[in-house]
Design an enzyme around this catalytic site. Structure first.
Site, PDB file in Angstrom:
ATOM      1  N   LYS A 197       7.874  40.303 -14.988  1.00 16.21           N
ATOM      2  CA  LYS A 197       6.579  40.637 -15.592  1.00 16.21           C
ATOM      3  C   LYS A 197       5.618  39.445 -15.559  1.00 16.21           C
ATOM      4  O   LYS A 197       6.006  38.339 -15.200  1.00 16.21           O
ATOM      5  CB  LYS A 197       6.798  41.140 -17.021  1.00 16.21           C
ATOM      6  CG  LYS A 197       7.619  42.447 -17.087  1.00 16.21           C
ATOM      7  CD  LYS A 197       6.958  43.561 -16.327  1.00 16.21           C
ATOM      8  CE  LYS A 197       7.523  44.960 -16.405  1.00 16.21           C
ATOM      9  NZ  LYS A 197       8.884  45.274 -16.568  1.00 16.21           N
TER      10      LYS A 197
HETATM   11  C1  LIG Z   1       9.428  46.653 -17.207  1.00 19.61           C
HETATM   12  C2  LIG Z   1       8.979  47.924 -17.755  1.00 19.61           C
HETATM   13  C3  LIG Z   1       9.555  48.477 -18.918  1.00 19.61           C
HETATM   14  C4  LIG Z   1      10.809  47.948 -19.547  1.00 19.61           C
HETATM   15  O1  LIG Z   1      10.793  46.674 -20.000  1.00 19.61           O
HETATM   16  P1  LIG Z   1      12.192  45.873 -20.133  1.00 19.61           P
HETATM   17  O2  LIG Z   1      11.772  44.639 -20.863  1.00 19.61           O
HETATM   18  O3  LIG Z   1      12.665  45.586 -18.739  1.00 19.61           O
HETATM   19  O4  LIG Z   1      13.137  46.703 -20.903  1.00 19.61           O
HETATM   20  C5  LIG Z   1       9.009  49.630 -19.442  1.00 19.61           C
HETATM   21  N1  LIG Z   1       7.962  50.234 -18.861  1.00 19.61           N
HETATM   22  C6  LIG Z   1       7.400  49.762 -17.732  1.00 19.61           C
HETATM   23  C7  LIG Z   1       6.224  50.477 -17.174  1.00 19.61           C
HETATM   24  C8  LIG Z   1       7.899  48.609 -17.131  1.00 19.61           C
HETATM   25  O5  LIG Z   1       7.345  48.174 -15.998  1.00 19.61           O
END
Ligand SMILES: *Cc1c(COP(=O)(O)O)cnc(C)c1O
Length: 385
Positions: A197
């Site tokens: 992210k």
């Molecule tokens: C990465 C992501 C998540 C989940 O986040 P995690 O921290 O990996 O559990 C949820 N929704 C979207 C759209 C994502 O890209």
């Protein structure tokens, strides 16, 4: 080997972690004070700092974005058999927590201007569920690759039916909609700090809300729902979802460079546009007027007839050079795990399926050098010629 060098042998990822420098200072503080625990000063500060950044009253630091969505659903009272509406064009983590609650996901198509939830499809889904007397308990709205959904229209519809919104801003931290920060629009917003992210704690998430009582409740549920008693008393079941004080230290350092990362991601996007936009048959993910995208990933669409190539040809050519590119998310209503679920299309043409068939996410790491990015652009040009 040196990290972040432009060594052409080194793999180029879609989006890899990029530390700012102060992360280790906050982690060191945790060590020095022996706060090696899923609570502590870094957690409290990270929650406070992120709430300030997002412009919300309160935040609860958690082990993942998925955990944040799960807690949001639980706090909204979603139970077995309840319906929950969710964007179809998203990572599977948006919808999995609906299953944790034994509830039923209903998927909503995208519209072409934001690639996010179509207000038309959403309205149809509401009309249908209203007629059946089974309104959803919540709507999960995703802001894909940093682009905000059409929030005015979507919130209007949800308010009309008095159904709360969970804004999945896992990919859109640092983006805004009409000047207001992404993640601050629904009853709950969620962020992710997974390794890919825009900022990361190596793994982590945050639940945010203006409802301070709900955020308090989230901290309670995330720490095994321990009542205030000496003898470990529990009046309900909870989870082990809290973020560690070490990782919150990484998060604090990352938050300091978030706006810089947004600028860098936007520059990467602009360089791709400069390098490729003149080619007829390639178009880039739009940025809806009034919105500001963090451009987490640069995504584009290929006109397969005009260019006589498929996204997989480009992805394959890049892979040969040790460069990671991916199709856009496979819509959840097409996933084997969710094939049985109800789905509402935007119109006779299913927009999310078209985006999936034509879309590519390009390497968008902020630690990628300009030379590396030019290399990516040249490889794509070669395939398209
Ligand atoms: C990465 C992501 C998540 C989940 O986040 P995690 O921290 O990996 O559990 C949820 N929704 C979207 C759209 C994502 O890209």
């Amino acid at each position: 080997m040196e990290k972040n060098s432009s060594n052409s042998k080194q793999k180029l990822y879609l989006s890899s972690p990029h530390m700012g420098g102060n992360e280790q200072l906050y982690v060191q503080e945790a060590f020095d004070s022996n706060w090696i625990a899923p609570l502590g000063p870094n957690v409290n500060k990270f929650e406070e700092e992120l709430a300030n950044y997002a412009g919300v009253n309160a935040a609860s630091a958690l082990s993942s974005g998925t955990a944040a969505i799960h807690l949001a659903l639980r706090l909204l009272g979603v139970q077995e058999g309840d319906k929950v509406f969710c964007s179809t064009l998203t990572f599977v983590a948006s919808a999995n927590p609906i299953m944790y609650q034994a509830a039923e996901p209903i998927f909503i198509d995208s519209e072409p201007e934001t690639w996010n939830i179509s207000p038309v499809a959403l309205k149809n889904a509401f009309d249908d569920s209203y007629k059946k007397g089974e309104l959803p308990k919540a709507v999960i709205v995703v802001n894909l690759y940093g682009q905000s959904a059409k929030l005015d229209e979507i919130l209007d519809i949800c308010e009309q039916y008095e159904v709360p919104v969970i804004e999945d801003a896992a990919e859109s931290l640092g983006s805004s909609y009409k000047g207001q920060k992404s993640g601050s629009f629904g009853h709950f917003g969620i962020y992710s700090f997974n390794g890919n992210k825009i900022i990361t704690t190596s793994g982590g998430g945050m639940l945010v809300s203006n409802d301070e009582e709900a955020i308090k409740q989230s901290r309670f549920l995330a720490a095994q729902a321990r009542d205030n008693a000496l003898h470990y008393q529990h009046s309900t079941y909870g989870y082990n979802y809290r973020m560690s004080n070490i990782l919150a230290g990484v998060g604090r350092g990352q938050l300091e460079v978030l706006d810089l990362r947004v600028e860098q991601k936007r520059s990467i996007f602009n360089r791709y546009v400069e390098g490729l936009n003149h080619i007829e048959g390639i178009e880039f993910m739009p940025e809806l007027e009034g919105t500001f995208s963090n451009r987490w990933l640069t995504a584009c669409l290929i006109d397969r007839e005009k260019l006589q190539v498929n996204p997989s040809d480009i992805i394959g050519a890049l892979a040969e050079e040790n460069i990671e590119a991916r199709p856009v998310w496979k819509p959840l209503h097409m996933q084997p795990a969710y094939e049985q679920s109800m789905f509402f299309p935007h119109d006779s043409q299913i927009v999310s399926e078209d985006l999936f068939a034509r879309g590519i996410c390009l390497p968008s790491g902020t630690n990628m050098s300009v030379e590396d990015q030019n290399r990516v652009i040249e490889i794509i040009k070669k395939v398209l010629n």
